[in-house]
Motif scaffolding. Sequence first.
Motif, PDB file in Angstrom:
ATOM      1  N   ALA A 131      11.144 -56.819 -28.481  1.00 25.84           N
ATOM      2  CA  ALA A 131      10.798 -56.613 -27.011  1.00 25.84           C
ATOM      3  C   ALA A 131       9.311 -55.720 -27.201  1.00 25.84           C
ATOM      4  CB  ALA A 131      11.541 -55.848 -26.129  1.00 25.84           C
ATOM      5  N   GLU A 132       8.883 -55.645 -28.504  1.00 29.82           N
ATOM      6  CA  GLU A 132       7.725 -55.065 -28.652  1.00 29.82           C
ATOM      7  C   GLU A 132       6.363 -55.454 -27.878  1.00 29.82           C
ATOM      8  OE1 GLU A 132       9.135 -57.000 -30.976  1.00 29.82           O
ATOM      9  OE2 GLU A 132       7.687 -58.325 -31.880  1.00 29.82           O
ATOM     10  N   ARG A 133       6.467 -56.902 -27.682  1.00 25.11           N
ATOM     11  CA  ARG A 133       5.272 -57.171 -26.695  1.00 25.11           C
ATOM     12  C   ARG A 133       5.413 -57.106 -25.509  1.00 25.11           C
ATOM     13  NH1 ARG A 133       4.027 -62.766 -29.701  1.00 25.11           N
ATOM     14  NH2 ARG A 133       2.286 -62.848 -28.011  1.00 25.11           N
ATOM     15  N   ARG A 134       6.448 -56.552 -24.823  1.00 21.09           N
ATOM     16  CA  ARG A 134       6.748 -56.551 -23.635  1.00 21.09           C
ATOM     17  C   ARG A 134       6.867 -54.957 -23.001  1.00 21.09           C
ATOM     18  NH1 ARG A 134      12.163 -58.919 -22.719  1.00 21.09           N
ATOM     19  NH2 ARG A 134      11.828 -58.929 -20.530  1.00 21.09           N
ATOM     20  N   VAL A 135       6.403 -54.030 -23.762  1.00 25.26           N
ATOM     21  CA  VAL A 135       6.160 -52.577 -23.493  1.00 25.26           C
ATOM     22  C   VAL A 135       5.071 -52.214 -22.791  1.00 25.26           C
ATOM     23  CG1 VAL A 135       6.258 -50.286 -24.252  1.00 25.26           C
ATOM     24  CG2 VAL A 135       7.606 -51.878 -25.518  1.00 25.26           C
ATOM     25  N   VAL A 136       5.103 -51.827 -21.559  1.00 25.04           N
ATOM     26  CA  VAL A 136       4.169 -51.611 -20.682  1.00 25.04           C
ATOM     27  C   VAL A 136       4.304 -50.082 -20.513  1.00 25.04           C
ATOM     28  CG1 VAL A 136       2.847 -51.926 -18.445  1.00 25.04           C
ATOM     29  CG2 VAL A 136       4.313 -53.818 -19.473  1.00 25.04           C
ATOM     30  N   PHE A 137       5.120 -49.511 -19.921  1.00 18.32           N
ATOM     31  CA  PHE A 137       5.473 -48.323 -19.669  1.00 18.32           C
ATOM     32  C   PHE A 137       6.572 -47.547 -20.587  1.00 18.32           C
ATOM     33  CE2 PHE A 137       4.158 -49.832 -15.677  1.00 18.32           C
ATOM     34  CZ  PHE A 137       2.677 -49.043 -15.426  1.00 18.32           C
ATOM     35  N   ASP A 138       6.577 -46.323 -20.893  1.00 21.23           N
ATOM     36  CA  ASP A 138       7.547 -45.473 -21.701  1.00 21.23           C
ATOM     37  C   ASP A 138       8.135 -44.320 -21.195  1.00 21.23           C
ATOM     38  OD1 ASP A 138       5.850 -43.418 -22.380  1.00 21.23           O
ATOM     39  OD2 ASP A 138       4.633 -44.930 -23.205  1.00 21.23           O
ATOM     40  N   ILE A 139       9.242 -43.718 -21.819  1.00 22.64           N
ATOM     41  CA  ILE A 139       9.953 -42.597 -21.270  1.00 22.64           C
ATOM     42  C   ILE A 139       8.938 -41.705 -20.861  1.00 22.64           C
ATOM     43  CG2 ILE A 139      10.441 -41.850 -23.841  1.00 22.64           C
ATOM     44  CD1 ILE A 139      13.047 -40.836 -22.770  1.00 22.64           C
ATOM     45  N   VAL A 140       7.806 -41.333 -21.779  1.00 18.83           N
ATOM     46  CA  VAL A 140       6.852 -40.250 -21.303  1.00 18.83           C
ATOM     47  C   VAL A 140       6.094 -40.571 -20.015  1.00 18.83           C
ATOM     48  CG1 VAL A 140       4.957 -38.943 -22.370  1.00 18.83           C
ATOM     49  CG2 VAL A 140       6.602 -39.705 -23.735  1.00 18.83           C
ATOM     50  N   ASN A 141       5.810 -41.803 -19.753  1.00 19.23           N
ATOM     51  CA  ASN A 141       5.255 -41.937 -18.499  1.00 19.23           C
ATOM     52  C   ASN A 141       6.167 -41.821 -17.548  1.00 19.23           C
ATOM     53  OD1 ASN A 141       4.054 -44.940 -19.994  1.00 19.23           O
ATOM     54  ND2 ASN A 141       2.831 -43.399 -19.563  1.00 19.23           N
ATOM     55  N   VAL A 142       7.531 -42.050 -17.656  1.00 19.49           N
ATOM     56  CA  VAL A 142       8.623 -41.734 -16.430  1.00 19.49           C
ATOM     57  C   VAL A 142       8.587 -40.372 -16.414  1.00 19.49           C
ATOM     58  CG1 VAL A 142      11.071 -42.013 -15.945  1.00 19.49           C
ATOM     59  CG2 VAL A 142       9.700 -43.911 -17.030  1.00 19.49           C
TER      60      VAL A 142
END
Lengths: 271, 90
Positions: A52-63
Amino acid sequence: MGKVVVVTSGKGGVGKTTSTAALGAAVAKTGKRVALVDFDVGLRNLDLIMGAERRVVFDIVNVIQGTAKLSQALIRDKRLDTLFLLPASQTRDKDALTEEGVADVIDKLRSVFDYVFCDSPAGIERGAQLAMRFADEAVIVTNPEVSSVRDSDRIIGLLDSRTMKAEQGESIAKHVLVTRYDAARAARGEMLSIDDVLEILSTPLLGIIPESQDVLRASNVGAPVTLSENTNPAARAYIDAARRLEGEDLPVVLPFERRGLLDRLLGRRAA
Amino acid sequence: MNLLDIFKRRGSAPVARERLQLLLAYERRSRNQPDLVSVLREEIMAVIARHVQVDQDFLQVSMDHGETTSRLEIDIQIPNKIAMPMAAAF
């Protein structure tokens, strides 16, 4: 309320991320809703193993920092619609995670999912301690090798002292998952046996994953081994381990890699 | 090496198990205790500092663990130039 399971080990490179993906996918295949959370901030890899590496937009730090909603950061697996991934941040440093922030994210995930798997970073520092902090259960990934077993012992000590459950006087359920096991070498006395590992760690066994070429092949193509090739011994061992994690009472059998005559003559081993 | 040795050769796994058991028995015991060596180092330093001015770097405290006993080694270097306040009083 869902169950939070931390996949941890202390030592790096023993198969935490591979095991998180494989166990999570195996549980999700049974229809349970599963979230995989990558805690390795700065060195994320679960997205890659899951393809799923190309589908990452936001991550846990953003949340945690409030720049994205949890629902925006969760990535639904393309093969299984009950399987989700919350990626780690690749750019920020590991101090971007706060205990309150992690508590909040885990609480929300717990209310929506049946299982939340937390993929711990290596080591015993902050990131690893946050990954285990709110867990109900722990899978300790161990290779049958002295340094891995020693680090597992250290991690077990942390699980019994630094987790929320431990601090509240409850005990966290712990399971050892032995990976990269070579039954033939163990039988020849060249590798610690399962009994050795269990006796030393005095922790119950979740499963034995044989050393297998299919594990590398699965990571090459970005699919958990339990999804891409569920007929090979490693995938079967992970599926059985997932069933035990769900409470099923399955006997553990020592895995033997089937080898052809040519392999034997050439002395090839599963690698 | 004769032919029998090939059959008698034991694997290295028993050695691994023994080493781990010894090491972990020790590590588990010391896990929840404060670091004895650093506590000793601080207290010894405090006692010496009452009488002689010594730099922290000149005090070495180490612990060797043997089979039945452990050896605590304390090495304090006192530069000759430093005046001993007690001696100077006489």
